[in-house]
Scaffold this motif. Sequence first.
Motif, mmCIF file in Angstrom:
data_model
loop_
_atom_site.group_PDB
_atom_site.id
_atom_site.type_symbol
_atom_site.label_atom_id
_atom_site.label_comp_id
_atom_site.label_asym_id
_atom_site.label_seq_id
_atom_site.Cartn_x
_atom_site.Cartn_y
_atom_site.Cartn_z
ATOM 1 N N GLU A 678 -29.509 28.900 -25.993
ATOM 2 C CA GLU A 678 -29.946 30.298 -25.956
ATOM 3 C C GLU A 678 -29.843 30.870 -24.540
ATOM 4 O O GLU A 678 -29.382 31.989 -24.332
ATOM 5 N N GLU A 679 -30.305 30.069 -23.567
ATOM 6 C CA GLU A 679 -30.277 30.534 -22.176
ATOM 7 C C GLU A 679 -28.849 30.723 -21.696
ATOM 8 O O GLU A 679 -28.548 31.649 -20.936
ATOM 9 N N LEU A 680 -27.954 29.861 -22.159
ATOM 10 C CA LEU A 680 -26.553 29.973 -21.768
ATOM 11 C C LEU A 680 -25.939 31.246 -22.346
ATOM 12 O O LEU A 680 -25.198 31.958 -21.654
ATOM 13 N N VAL A 681 -26.264 31.548 -23.602
ATOM 14 C CA VAL A 681 -25.781 32.786 -24.211
ATOM 15 C C VAL A 681 -26.352 33.988 -23.461
ATOM 16 O O VAL A 681 -25.636 34.955 -23.167
ATOM 17 N N ALA A 682 -27.652 33.915 -23.128
ATOM 18 C CA ALA A 682 -28.288 35.028 -22.411
ATOM 19 C C ALA A 682 -27.664 35.227 -21.034
ATOM 20 O O ALA A 682 -27.554 36.351 -20.549
ATOM 21 N N SER A 683 -27.224 34.126 -20.397
ATOM 22 C CA SER A 683 -26.676 34.227 -19.042
ATOM 23 C C SER A 683 -25.334 34.946 -19.007
ATOM 24 O O SER A 683 -24.949 35.493 -17.969
ATOM 25 N N ILE A 684 -24.603 34.940 -20.116
ATOM 26 C CA ILE A 684 -23.299 35.619 -20.129
ATOM 27 C C ILE A 684 -23.353 36.932 -20.902
ATOM 28 O O ILE A 684 -22.359 37.660 -20.967
ATOM 29 N N ALA A 685 -24.537 37.230 -21.472
ATOM 30 C CA ALA A 685 -24.705 38.504 -22.181
ATOM 31 C C ALA A 685 -25.013 39.596 -21.170
ATOM 32 O O ALA A 685 -25.441 39.319 -20.053
ATOM 33 N N PRO A 686 -24.785 40.850 -21.531
ATOM 34 C CA PRO A 686 -25.157 41.959 -20.644
ATOM 35 C C PRO A 686 -26.635 41.876 -20.285
ATOM 36 O O PRO A 686 -27.467 41.579 -21.128
ATOM 37 N N THR A 687 -26.957 42.101 -19.050
ATOM 38 C CA THR A 687 -28.325 42.006 -18.566
ATOM 39 C C THR A 687 -29.086 43.271 -18.905
ATOM 40 O O THR A 687 -28.906 44.304 -18.278
ATOM 41 N N GLN A 688 -29.945 43.180 -19.908
ATOM 42 C CA GLN A 688 -30.669 44.362 -20.357
ATOM 43 C C GLN A 688 -31.660 44.862 -19.322
ATOM 44 O O GLN A 688 -31.839 46.051 -19.154
ATOM 45 N N SER A 689 -32.299 43.942 -18.619
ATOM 46 C CA SER A 689 -33.379 44.359 -17.733
ATOM 47 C C SER A 689 -32.894 45.095 -16.500
ATOM 48 O O SER A 689 -33.650 45.798 -15.860
ATOM 49 N N SER A 690 -31.613 44.948 -16.135
ATOM 50 C CA SER A 690 -31.138 45.556 -14.899
ATOM 51 C C SER A 690 -30.594 46.964 -15.121
ATOM 52 O O SER A 690 -30.365 47.694 -14.169
ATOM 53 N N ILE A 691 -30.357 47.360 -16.368
ATOM 54 C CA ILE A 691 -29.801 48.675 -16.671
ATOM 55 C C ILE A 691 -30.791 49.446 -17.534
ATOM 56 O O ILE A 691 -31.310 48.928 -18.517
ATOM 57 N N GLU A 692 -31.055 50.662 -17.149
ATOM 58 C CA GLU A 692 -31.978 51.515 -17.901
ATOM 59 C C GLU A 692 -31.291 52.822 -18.276
ATOM 60 O O GLU A 692 -30.512 53.357 -17.490
ATOM 61 N N PRO A 693 -31.564 53.374 -19.484
ATOM 62 C CA PRO A 693 -32.412 52.785 -20.520
ATOM 63 C C PRO A 693 -31.700 51.639 -21.237
ATOM 64 O O PRO A 693 -30.514 51.419 -21.023
ATOM 65 N N PRO A 694 -32.417 50.909 -22.127
ATOM 66 C CA PRO A 694 -31.806 49.777 -22.814
ATOM 67 C C PRO A 694 -30.590 50.175 -23.652
ATOM 68 O O PRO A 694 -30.395 51.355 -23.981
ATOM 69 N N ARG A 695 -29.805 49.183 -24.025
ATOM 70 C CA ARG A 695 -28.565 49.408 -24.759
ATOM 71 C C ARG A 695 -28.806 50.122 -26.089
ATOM 72 O O ARG A 695 -28.013 50.972 -26.490
ATOM 73 N N ASP A 696 -29.916 49.778 -26.764
ATOM 74 C CA ASP A 696 -30.140 50.391 -28.077
ATOM 75 C C ASP A 696 -30.393 51.905 -27.976
ATOM 76 O O ASP A 696 -30.084 52.660 -28.890
ATOM 77 N N VAL A 697 -30.945 52.348 -26.841
ATOM 78 C CA VAL A 697 -31.137 53.788 -26.641
ATOM 79 C C VAL A 697 -29.784 54.481 -26.514
ATOM 80 O O VAL A 697 -29.546 55.547 -27.097
ATOM 81 N N PHE A 698 -28.896 53.871 -25.745
ATOM 82 C CA PHE A 698 -27.543 54.410 -25.573
ATOM 83 C C PHE A 698 -26.839 54.520 -26.929
ATOM 84 O O PHE A 698 -26.234 55.543 -27.262
ATOM 85 N N GLU A 699 -26.932 53.439 -27.704
ATOM 86 C CA GLU A 699 -26.262 53.426 -29.010
ATOM 87 C C GLU A 699 -26.871 54.467 -29.955
ATOM 88 O O GLU A 699 -26.171 55.052 -30.787
ATOM 89 N N LYS A 700 -28.174 54.706 -29.800
ATOM 90 C CA LYS A 700 -28.832 55.704 -30.643
ATOM 91 C C LYS A 700 -28.280 57.110 -30.349
ATOM 92 O O LYS A 700 -28.041 57.901 -31.270
#
Length: 875
Positions: A678-700
């Motif tokens: 899980e941590e390995l997947v999280a390490s290569i996934a887009p970093t949600q905490s560093s970009i605001e607002p979160p991705r789901d807001v953008f997609e909305k």
Amino acid sequence: MARQQISKAIGIDLGTTNSAVAIMNPTDTDIVLHKDPKTKRETTPSCVWKDPRSLQKIVGAKAFQRIGTTPEPIRSVKRVMGKQTSVRLGDEQLTPEQVSSLILREMKQQIEEDVARFSSESAEWIVDRAIVTVPAYFDQPQIEATRKAAEMAGFQVLELLHEPTAAASYYCWQNQVQNGIFLVYDFGGGTFDVSILRSIEGAFEVLGISGNNRLGGDDIDSILAEELRQRLVSEEYALDLDIKNDPEDRHRFEKLRLLAEGVKKALSTSDEFILRSQSSLYDKQGQPVNIDIPFERDEIEALMRPLIARTIPYCYQALELAQKKAGITLADIDAIILAGGTTHIPLVRELVRQTFCADPTASEPRAKCTEPVYKKVDTIVALGAAIRASATGGVINYDAQRSVRVLFRGISVTAARQVTIGGRVEALAPDLDLTDGYIRLTIPDLGFEDEQALKRGDSFGFTRVPLQTSAENLLTFEIFSGSDTLIATVNHSISQSKDALRPTGGSSGTALLSKALSLEVSRDGKPYRKELIKALSTLPASQDDVFYHPGNTQRLRLPLYQQKKMVKEIVIEDLPTLAKGTPVHFTLHVDELAGITVKGTIGKKTFETQIEPPPERKPPTATEVEALDESFQKLTTTLHTQKKSRVEEQYKKARESYEAAVEKEEPEQAVHDFEELEELVASIAPTQSSIEPPRDVFEKVVGECLNLKNFVEALSTYSGITQQGYNSREISKAIETQQIQGDQAFQAGDQTRYTNALVALYALRDHLALLYAKAVKSENTLSESEKAASYIHSILVEATEIDQIATGRKRKDFQNEIILIKNQLNAAARDIQTNPLLVQHRANQAWVRLQQIKNVLVNSQEDGDDGKLVEDHTS
């Protein structure tokens, strides 16, 4: 004659398989490492056994000799530190902390034998303070459990020092290195750690950390024991073992592990070894197992190599963190320092050298050193901890009556001829008052005398104190009350030597948070982890934040995570009925010893809690593993070739370890490996905490643009009215362009580009909303068919939004009903031209039912009796 007491802090390496303890001598010129008086061993097996006859708890070599017998000893307890579990020791159940405290108490007793030799007629040296080392990659519950164990053993814990930092401290002290950048490769019996450290004028800064808390020499021993078992089975011994369910089989395998460990050690110094044993091992048919089996280093290395190779990707992870934090790359590394007993294996050292050390034939930049540093790897951590203990703990002197104690900061040796001597006085007797008191310093041999008033906190600091050169200087301190009454007298020695070693890694704090702490909150109806304290933050650290009550609950859950692992859970119960949106003022504090406390207010209720570990995580389901595999495969397509190959290799090894744990029915190992995946997947996934607002807001927002565009087009189609300023093709292209740019910016962590794309989408949405408003004003001119089409479209949009809430509430019944309502609406739409009034009637019925569902969902308990998450409105 009453003697003053002197306390000097010690350093302890609490290891998975072996532990060690050390202290710097009274003049801080050398390190005293405890050795067994008989065997001269510098380490003690971290093994505990209870004698069934005497009921005495035995730690060390005698306990280790009982492996494979009944009652069996406890070993490798470090692997279960921080877990809500217990282990059996003879006829009683003990927590991991209790077992570790027995080992630490043994370390205390051992070093007390050495410290006793420091004592004199006027002073008695005691052991009551310690720095205990922990793996750099330990989670918070593991660190806190180690602290508790040390306190149970009778120590005042000064610091929980990272093992790699301790190793670097000794290396720098021994080699008198004040400045440099180091990679510490610490491969112990049960854990693997790697740290990137920078020393500037003797003060360490941690730049990157990685590791695996369940990877070590024990695992190599198990692999070799299995190989030995298979060879013996081929010789027709009955050794098909059921280790999990049969205690006798477990004992047999433990004996095989001991034999395998002997093979490993022998082949670390020779190319061939013949294992001969006529031990007490009997097979399942009661036949004695006589062993005479040759082993070669090459064949054993082939078995060990996959496990050893797992350590390399962690090193690259630590280097990546160092590059992000300080621009440090492998080419900047001055030395690679080895630590841990597993580095005795030649293959380990060779793999490190080939991968990281300077090589003129290498195509990529390497470290500056040509070989890793391989010295005192079994004890380097304890030695470094002793140096840190002396530098940070100073010396505490108790007067003969134990009425006061005086803490002297710093070490007791210097190359300077004049020094500053600082410290603090503490009254121990309840009737002593130091208000307006003062302290007098005299050096009889030099005729020096000085005095000063005690400052705030009863501290003092004498400057330009002269010393006799090349000698031990005895300083006398007299403490007086405000009425000039002599309260106490203590003596303190400082040695002056031009060859004095500087306290590299000295008094500056190195306590830090290995992994970020995040709080799980609710954002837009979905769980979201908000980072509160960043990884590698210096401790102590605090973070204040404001969240909001979700409404309709008397129980709140505030789960704390490190990466993908929940390490704590705060539960606030028996709350009064509060309106949704009531502020929750929240302060998270992590102290220097990694203890976590939380306090805050909700309405008029104040809460403060010491957090307990959450329940142990259950092994993942096959569906969860499959979903994680799919996510990993998808994410790796965006990586560059070199990183992709490294990440894929690391994922493969962890996945293989997971499968092996499942096959062996080892749930703890399976959960550990899955969390690494899980941590390995999280390490290569887009970093949600560093970009605001979160991705789901953008997609909305993207979805809103597309829905409005479709609605405007639908009105245009049915009414034949062309909206001025509307070009479907250009609008679609504009939405698509901004969506792509936003996605790319999010992946790259580019906040500016991401914000620009979002602003552009907001402008598009507002433009489409204006066109929609104009269309609504013209609704009276629309035909009944056009009105029915508009109505169905708006209800379908509403149904989609309500379905998202149902998904968040885990209401499968409502999800299924919403699917049915959508199908009914789409079916009704076929009659728009022939019977639009009937269609509008059916659509109205669907709308009424959807509002009923929405009302239930909005006012329902989010998590049933488990409580709700607080809400975060940062976005």
